[in-house]
Design a protein around this motif. Sequence first.
Motif, PDB file in Angstrom:
ATOM      1  N   ASP A  67      13.290 -35.100  19.719  1.00  0.00           N
ATOM      2  CA  ASP A  67      12.235 -35.213  18.699  1.00  0.00           C
ATOM      3  C   ASP A  67      12.771 -36.111  17.580  1.00  0.00           C
ATOM      4  O   ASP A  67      12.665 -35.798  16.401  1.00  0.00           O
ATOM      5  CB  ASP A  67      11.853 -33.821  18.175  1.00  0.00           C
ATOM      6  CG  ASP A  67      10.730 -33.870  17.148  1.00  0.00           C
ATOM      7  OD1 ASP A  67      10.036 -34.901  17.082  1.00  0.00           O
ATOM      8  OD2 ASP A  67      10.569 -32.884  16.398  1.00  0.00           O
ATOM      9  N   TYR A  70      14.722 -34.432  14.780  1.00  0.00           N
ATOM     10  CA  TYR A  70      14.237 -33.181  14.180  1.00  0.00           C
ATOM     11  C   TYR A  70      14.655 -31.982  15.031  1.00  0.00           C
ATOM     12  O   TYR A  70      14.336 -30.842  14.714  1.00  0.00           O
ATOM     13  CB  TYR A  70      12.723 -33.213  13.984  1.00  0.00           C
ATOM     14  CG  TYR A  70      12.314 -34.009  12.769  1.00  0.00           C
ATOM     15  CD1 TYR A  70      12.392 -33.466  11.494  1.00  0.00           C
ATOM     16  CD2 TYR A  70      11.862 -35.320  12.892  1.00  0.00           C
ATOM     17  CE1 TYR A  70      12.031 -34.196  10.373  1.00  0.00           C
ATOM     18  CE2 TYR A  70      11.501 -36.057  11.777  1.00  0.00           C
ATOM     19  CZ  TYR A  70      11.581 -35.487  10.522  1.00  0.00           C
ATOM     20  OH  TYR A  70      11.223 -36.207   9.415  1.00  0.00           O
ATOM     21  N   HIS A 110      13.225 -24.919  12.564  1.00  0.00           N
ATOM     22  CA  HIS A 110      13.661 -24.810  13.955  1.00  0.00           C
ATOM     23  C   HIS A 110      14.946 -25.605  14.170  1.00  0.00           C
ATOM     24  O   HIS A 110      15.312 -26.443  13.346  1.00  0.00           O
ATOM     25  CB  HIS A 110      12.573 -25.353  14.885  1.00  0.00           C
ATOM     26  CG  HIS A 110      12.035 -26.674  14.435  1.00  0.00           C
ATOM     27  ND1 HIS A 110      10.910 -26.795  13.642  1.00  0.00           N
ATOM     28  CD2 HIS A 110      12.460 -27.943  14.623  1.00  0.00           C
ATOM     29  CE1 HIS A 110      10.677 -28.059  13.375  1.00  0.00           C
ATOM     30  NE2 HIS A 110      11.607 -28.791  13.953  1.00  0.00           N
ATOM     31  N   PHE A 150       1.616 -29.517  18.632  1.00  0.00           N
ATOM     32  CA  PHE A 150       1.761 -30.658  19.553  1.00  0.00           C
ATOM     33  C   PHE A 150       0.848 -30.454  20.768  1.00  0.00           C
ATOM     34  O   PHE A 150       1.294 -30.152  21.876  1.00  0.00           O
ATOM     35  CB  PHE A 150       3.227 -30.826  19.966  1.00  0.00           C
ATOM     36  CG  PHE A 150       4.092 -31.419  18.884  1.00  0.00           C
ATOM     37  CD1 PHE A 150       3.535 -32.065  17.788  1.00  0.00           C
ATOM     38  CD2 PHE A 150       5.477 -31.367  18.966  1.00  0.00           C
ATOM     39  CE1 PHE A 150       4.331 -32.630  16.788  1.00  0.00           C
ATOM     40  CE2 PHE A 150       6.290 -31.930  17.970  1.00  0.00           C
ATOM     41  CZ  PHE A 150       5.706 -32.555  16.888  1.00  0.00           C
ATOM     42  N   PHE A 172       6.729 -26.199  17.565  1.00  0.00           N
ATOM     43  CA  PHE A 172       6.693 -27.614  17.980  1.00  0.00           C
ATOM     44  C   PHE A 172       7.086 -27.689  19.450  1.00  0.00           C
ATOM     45  O   PHE A 172       6.605 -26.902  20.249  1.00  0.00           O
ATOM     46  CB  PHE A 172       7.572 -28.458  17.044  1.00  0.00           C
ATOM     47  CG  PHE A 172       7.039 -28.461  15.627  1.00  0.00           C
ATOM     48  CD1 PHE A 172       6.026 -29.343  15.251  1.00  0.00           C
ATOM     49  CD2 PHE A 172       7.504 -27.562  14.680  1.00  0.00           C
ATOM     50  CE1 PHE A 172       5.494 -29.329  13.964  1.00  0.00           C
ATOM     51  CE2 PHE A 172       6.975 -27.541  13.391  1.00  0.00           C
ATOM     52  CZ  PHE A 172       5.978 -28.422  13.032  1.00  0.00           C
ATOM     53  N   GLN A 176      12.541 -26.778  20.839  1.00  0.00           N
ATOM     54  CA  GLN A 176      12.836 -26.558  19.419  1.00  0.00           C
ATOM     55  C   GLN A 176      12.509 -25.118  19.019  1.00  0.00           C
ATOM     56  O   GLN A 176      11.476 -24.863  18.378  1.00  0.00           O
ATOM     57  CB  GLN A 176      11.997 -27.506  18.559  1.00  0.00           C
ATOM     58  CG  GLN A 176      12.518 -28.915  18.497  1.00  0.00           C
ATOM     59  CD  GLN A 176      11.494 -29.847  17.869  1.00  0.00           C
ATOM     60  OE1 GLN A 176      10.300 -29.764  18.151  1.00  0.00           O
ATOM     61  NE2 GLN A 176      11.962 -30.738  17.021  1.00  0.00           N
ATOM     62  N   ARG A 206      13.914 -33.055   1.832  1.00  0.00           N
ATOM     63  CA  ARG A 206      12.552 -32.833   2.326  1.00  0.00           C
ATOM     64  C   ARG A 206      12.614 -31.605   3.230  1.00  0.00           C
ATOM     65  O   ARG A 206      13.401 -31.561   4.161  1.00  0.00           O
ATOM     66  CB  ARG A 206      12.062 -34.040   3.115  1.00  0.00           C
ATOM     67  CG  ARG A 206      10.759 -33.830   3.890  1.00  0.00           C
ATOM     68  CD  ARG A 206      10.496 -35.050   4.749  1.00  0.00           C
ATOM     69  NE  ARG A 206       9.294 -35.003   5.550  1.00  0.00           N
ATOM     70  CZ  ARG A 206       9.200 -34.481   6.774  1.00  0.00           C
ATOM     71  NH1 ARG A 206      10.245 -33.897   7.320  1.00  0.00           N
ATOM     72  NH2 ARG A 206       8.073 -34.540   7.444  1.00  0.00           N
ATOM     73  N   ASP A 208      11.300 -29.746   6.019  1.00  0.00           N
ATOM     74  CA  ASP A 208      10.436 -30.036   7.163  1.00  0.00           C
ATOM     75  C   ASP A 208       9.655 -28.791   7.598  1.00  0.00           C
ATOM     76  O   ASP A 208      10.200 -27.692   7.633  1.00  0.00           O
ATOM     77  CB  ASP A 208      11.319 -30.529   8.326  1.00  0.00           C
ATOM     78  CG  ASP A 208      10.514 -30.932   9.533  1.00  0.00           C
ATOM     79  OD1 ASP A 208       9.749 -31.903   9.424  1.00  0.00           O
ATOM     80  OD2 ASP A 208      10.629 -30.268  10.580  1.00  0.00           O
ATOM     81  N   HIS A 315       6.393 -41.811   9.741  1.00  0.00           N
ATOM     82  CA  HIS A 315       6.958 -41.909  11.090  1.00  0.00           C
ATOM     83  C   HIS A 315       6.159 -41.128  12.127  1.00  0.00           C
ATOM     84  O   HIS A 315       6.418 -41.245  13.314  1.00  0.00           O
ATOM     85  CB  HIS A 315       8.403 -41.398  11.060  1.00  0.00           C
ATOM     86  CG  HIS A 315       8.479 -39.940  10.688  1.00  0.00           C
ATOM     87  ND1 HIS A 315       8.189 -39.488   9.418  1.00  0.00           N
ATOM     88  CD2 HIS A 315       8.764 -38.842  11.416  1.00  0.00           C
ATOM     89  CE1 HIS A 315       8.313 -38.168   9.388  1.00  0.00           C
ATOM     90  NE2 HIS A 315       8.656 -37.752  10.580  1.00  0.00           N
ATOM     91  N   ASP A 316       5.236 -40.295  11.674  1.00  0.00           N
ATOM     92  CA  ASP A 316       4.414 -39.511  12.596  1.00  0.00           C
ATOM     93  C   ASP A 316       3.068 -40.197  12.813  1.00  0.00           C
ATOM     94  O   ASP A 316       2.789 -41.237  12.213  1.00  0.00           O
ATOM     95  CB  ASP A 316       4.186 -38.101  12.036  1.00  0.00           C
ATOM     96  CG  ASP A 316       5.456 -37.263  12.083  1.00  0.00           C
ATOM     97  OD1 ASP A 316       6.245 -37.441  13.032  1.00  0.00           O
ATOM     98  OD2 ASP A 316       5.653 -36.448  11.164  1.00  0.00           O
ATOM     99  N   ARG A 395       5.695 -40.884  19.367  1.00  0.00           N
ATOM    100  CA  ARG A 395       5.346 -41.666  18.165  1.00  0.00           C
ATOM    101  C   ARG A 395       6.262 -42.882  18.011  1.00  0.00           C
ATOM    102  O   ARG A 395       6.382 -43.455  16.933  1.00  0.00           O
ATOM    103  CB  ARG A 395       5.449 -40.748  16.937  1.00  0.00           C
ATOM    104  CG  ARG A 395       4.380 -39.677  16.907  1.00  0.00           C
ATOM    105  CD  ARG A 395       4.875 -38.393  16.294  1.00  0.00           C
ATOM    106  NE  ARG A 395       5.861 -37.744  17.153  1.00  0.00           N
ATOM    107  CZ  ARG A 395       6.554 -36.647  16.812  1.00  0.00           C
ATOM    108  NH1 ARG A 395       6.359 -36.079  15.645  1.00  0.00           N
ATOM    109  NH2 ARG A 395       7.450 -36.127  17.637  1.00  0.00           N
TER     110      ARG A 395
END
Length: 564
Positions: A67, A70, A110, A150, A172, A176, A206, A208, A315-316, A395
């Motif tokens: 991911d 992530y 996660h 997702f 997700f 994860q 940040r 997440d 980025h998403d 992505r």
Amino acid sequence: MKKIASTSDPLWYKDAIIYELHVRAFADSNNDGIGDLPGLMSRLEYLKDLGITCIWLLPFFPSPLRDDGYDISNYTDVHPAYGTLGDFKAFLDAAHLRGLQVMIELVVNHTSDQHPWFKAARQAPPGSAERNMYVWSDSEEKYKDARIIFTDTEKSNWTWDDTAKAYYWHRFFSHQPDLNYDSPLVMEEMLKAMRFWLDMGVDALRLDAIPYLCERDGTSCENLPETHAAVKTLRSAIDAGYANRLILAEANQWPADVRPYFGDGDECQMAFHFPLMPRIYMALRQEDRLPITDIMAQTPPIPDNCQWALFLRNHDELTLEMVTNDERDYMYFAYSADPRMRINVGIRRRLAPLVDNNRRRIELLNSLLLSFPGTPILYYGDEIGMGDNIYLGDRNGVRTPMQWTSDRNAGFSKCDPARLYLPVVMDPIYGYQVVNVEAQLSDQSSLLHWTRNMIALRKLFQVFGRGTLTFLNPSNRKILAYLRELNQGDGFRETVLCVANLSRFAQPVTLDLADYAGCEPVEMLGYVRFPTVTRDPYVLTLAPYSFIWLELQVASAVEEMPVD
Ligand code: NOJ
Ligand code: CA
């Protein structure tokens, strides 16, 4: 003694211009096809010249990269492809030396299934502390009111683990697993990870996927009181040991549900404004300001020490979760002609292709980003109008190498092109031969120069980051007009009138500025004086997709200025 960040202003994030980038995508120093920290360091002057003030790095930690990082397998180290901890420290110091702040990711919700915590948990006896770092169940029935995020890859939020002989919970990807915030051990470990980076001098984190920390049956498992309690714990640990740091909430929620992430100024200082973003695109396509004014009206006030984070792209996918069904249908219709442009509940395209590479529309959207209340975030490559590649999976189409020059691999790497982590964009419109930093630096009318000028202008006026917002209500709805005002009470006062034409045709507008009668408007880009405001309607004409920013100065301030 509290450890102070690289800046002495506790509210620095209100005036910041944030630039989001992935180390992997920016510059490759050792020519293995993967961007790295030394590569990023070598491009710091570029970022400084662009005028941004804070670099947000996407995850750079050890990870199986399923991911894009992530999925973390070690919170306190650097992925070997990107460099070492020493390289990170060197980058951090070099950024600070240039007056740039640095934000990194704290992926709280996660881990990767390859994290040692998960490997141990699946082996550990049920009920043990090790096992309980994750969320387990004997059946898939638990928490069934939680939605799937997702939607293109996952059918359930539970996955069976044959070693543990139980299901584990994940919001997700199935690789994860979600951490279990009912376990004190989890918070302890997360605090350790957080302190590790803050001690090193990182300015901002940040957080997440923050709405999903805790789960309770019979709820959506989003935004629960227990989740807010966990955020408050993180924040109080920061306040106890550190000064002038920032936490930014990634909560893709409606404004009323995001508001609690600011708490009473005791949770996150910043949160993304997710619902505003698609409505900016909608207003542009419909040539009608209503989607924007409507969502702003639904946006509650936030505590004084807090700030919205604004963005056009990231980025998403351009997420369409926070719109109504009709609005989503409209957005898909208007912005994703090819089904390949869609993923999950959103559109995986970059800014320039979204607006058909129309320079005036790119500028108009950026003018809104830079003048709405909040802190703007630019996504790497959008300052040169980079394109995307909708044929890449997930992505990845918006995560291709930064285009520096028209040389091999866009000047990103000297490796064999086949070795690149992702191919560079090569089509005839957005390809690196045409769209690259070097070419745009030598072209005074490039998008890059324009972006740089706009950033510099915005930085001259604190009102943009700190002032109030009031919409005007002209009868022509193709025009979006608003006042930004900052009155600090010590004689410092800034008033800016922003007017944007959302239409592809020229538009007239008459504005009621009676409250500002006597003010002298000065166009801010060219410092051009406009007719004095009177009690009568103020008339302007705007070219297609154009915008104008006028500083409303009190008469005496412009006495000396010549009038043509
Ligand atoms: C939010 C991140 O922005 C996204 O890229 C990621 O896939 C999810 N969190 C899950 O980690
Ligand atoms: Ca490399």
